[in-house]
Motif scaffolding. Sequence first.
Motif, short mmCIF file in Angstrom:
data_model
loop_
_atom_site.label_atom_id
_atom_site.label_comp_id
_atom_site.label_asym_id
_atom_site.label_seq_id
_atom_site.Cartn_x
_atom_site.Cartn_y
_atom_site.Cartn_z
N SER A 71 0.84 -1.21 0.00
CA SER A 71 0.00 0.00 0.00
C SER A 71 0.86 1.25 0.00
O SER A 71 0.53 2.25 -0.65
CB SER A 71 -0.92 0.01 1.22
OG SER A 71 -1.76 -1.11 1.19
N ASP A 176 -5.65 -1.41 -4.79
CA ASP A 176 -5.10 -1.94 -3.54
C ASP A 176 -6.07 -2.97 -2.95
O ASP A 176 -7.02 -2.60 -2.27
CB ASP A 176 -4.86 -0.79 -2.55
CG ASP A 176 -3.96 -1.21 -1.42
OD1 ASP A 176 -3.65 -2.42 -1.32
OD2 ASP A 176 -3.55 -0.34 -0.64
N GLU A 177 -5.83 -4.21 -3.24
CA GLU A 177 -6.70 -5.31 -2.78
C GLU A 177 -8.18 -4.97 -2.96
O GLU A 177 -8.96 -5.08 -2.01
CB GLU A 177 -6.43 -5.61 -1.30
CG GLU A 177 -4.98 -5.92 -1.02
CD GLU A 177 -4.76 -6.25 0.45
OE1 GLU A 177 -5.62 -6.95 1.01
OE2 GLU A 177 -3.75 -5.83 1.01
MG LIG Z 1 -2.19 -2.63 2.20
#
Ligand SMILES: [Mg+2]
Lengths: 282, 292
Positions: A71, A176-177
């Motif tokens: 991240s 991000d995911e």
């Molecule tokens: Mg992360």
Amino acid sequence: MTSATVSETPEGQWAVADLPPPLAPPAIVLERVTKRFSGDGSRPAVLEDVSLTVAEGEFVCLLGASGCGKSTLLSLVAGLDKPTSGTVETPAGGTALMFQEAALFPWLTAGQNIELALKLRGVDRRDRREETDRLLATVHLSGQHGSRVHELSGGMRQRVALARALAQQARILLMDEPFAALDAITRDVLHEELIRVWEETGLAVVFVTHNVREAVRLGQRVELMSSRPGRFVRRWQVEIDGPRRIESAGVSELSKEITDDLRREIRRHAVLPAAVTAGSRS
Amino acid sequence: MSSIELSDDVASLEAGLDALDKPVTLREPLAARLRRSVLPPVVAVAFLVAVWLVVVALHLKPTYVIPTPADVWASLGQYWSEGAVQEAVWNSLRRAFVGFAVAAVVGTALGLLMSQFRFVRTAIGPLVSGLQSLPSVAWVPAAIIWFGLSDGAIYMVVLLGAVPSIANGLLSGVSQVPPLYLRVGRVLGARGFTAIRYVVLPAAMPGYLGGLRQGWAFAWRSLMAAELITFSPALGTSLGQLLQIGRELSDMSLVMAAILLILVVGVGIELLVFSPIERRMLRARGLNVGPT
Ligand SMILES: [Mg+2]
Ligand SMILES: Nc1ncnc2c1ncn2[C@@H]1O[C@H](COP(=O)(O)OP(=O)(O)OP(=O)(O)O)[C@@H](O)[C@H]1O
């Protein structure tokens, strides 16, 4: 399916042999980027000496254990944070970023969320509605313009978030995911949608995930990161013929190989303190 | 499986998922809603009136000390026919609205400054919180010394009563904005004032509205204190002044009638203005609509 040649250096560090440069011009170039947070003290940097190039239109997946700095890396690319040293180059026009939670503004309807993105991009008021409807159609949500965010399911919210990201018309989409909180079937559907959108738009995509199969299912290239310090330790060029599904044999096969590596990378940390003291004495 | 079939398959899957997720909105029938929200307060008021009647019937005190509901009603009717009630309500409401509007502007500006600049926050944050708990009636003597028995003195007290609540409400609203929203705003290209306008303020709305609501209550309270003490025929009839006249004439019916009016107006604005706005906002965001 090929993978880059990898050698294990004596210190137990993985080194990556250079791949041939990508054919398309680069969209993202990270050069020797190091990121430390002020309160980190003597801990290794979150990211250390990281270099990464993503070509225009390329789909890259970043894999790594929790806390390895994925991240943080995306924040640097998105310009939300500055590297401690090194350079981050992205094209003018900014980057679009999607988070694990859809992060839609709850005071706006689905359509208004997209319209706000258009407005902040400077799109003329008269064209916004039409453009919003087009974007909603792109993610198969025509007719949901007036829906309140809390009335949408998690999958639908992520599709609206995708449409909002597309509204930015950036050449780079960072994710991000984005599908981590969704059930398997919904995630499958969104994989399909994402690949379709990617093929239609030719965006460069950097997709962060914990899920090895997801990375192999989606990426043209998979990059494995180590933790503390965060570095790229190995990469795979994914070449699977025909339509790719999460349950495809090719996906399973490569996933197994990558998972083994990821495990080894995580296990390495169990002995890291000893290795560090040994290293510093020599 | 060909790729055409594949995407067809996914499209129908997606349509199925979306259909499953369609929210079911239940609308309560009007009768049930009335029974749920109107009946309890009506019962409570009836109960209070009953207690009142019992107290009167017990002859604990003479009726000029504890008048009957009928006396109060008659008193109200008498002043109404003279036009004093209407004028008092109008004058007080006008002052409350003007004072509240000015307080909203000042409080919002102050709250924004405090939320955006740490220096300002550290410098005057404790002062503003302190002012919020200071009963604004404490300002009345100072206001009279500075402004005389005038509207100016009244407005000063109202402002000092309402501004701190509004500023603090906005500040706490802003501090509760999820950082994720700010990041999204930045990614979308909102900076500086644009970010405040399109992200921070709307996101802070629940806390801000709470502050405005409390600010209104404080403004109304302060106004009554100010009108009661800043007594001058030149200021025209007002609700606070009705109270004062009642006290001077030892007319308990008038005093109670004035208290009822003050209560009804204060609660009325709360119920007719703030509650609906707040409920609409919370419902739109899918947040819990708490007790009114
Ligand atoms: Mg992360
Ligand atoms: N603002 C910050 N201040 C201090 N440390 C931070 C900050 N943000 C992240 N870190 C640290 O940096 C490291 C990497 O965090 P990051 O969120 O990038 O990891 P990640 O790979 O995304 O993990 P996950 O898979 O759990 O999302 C963590 O050890 C975290 O504690």
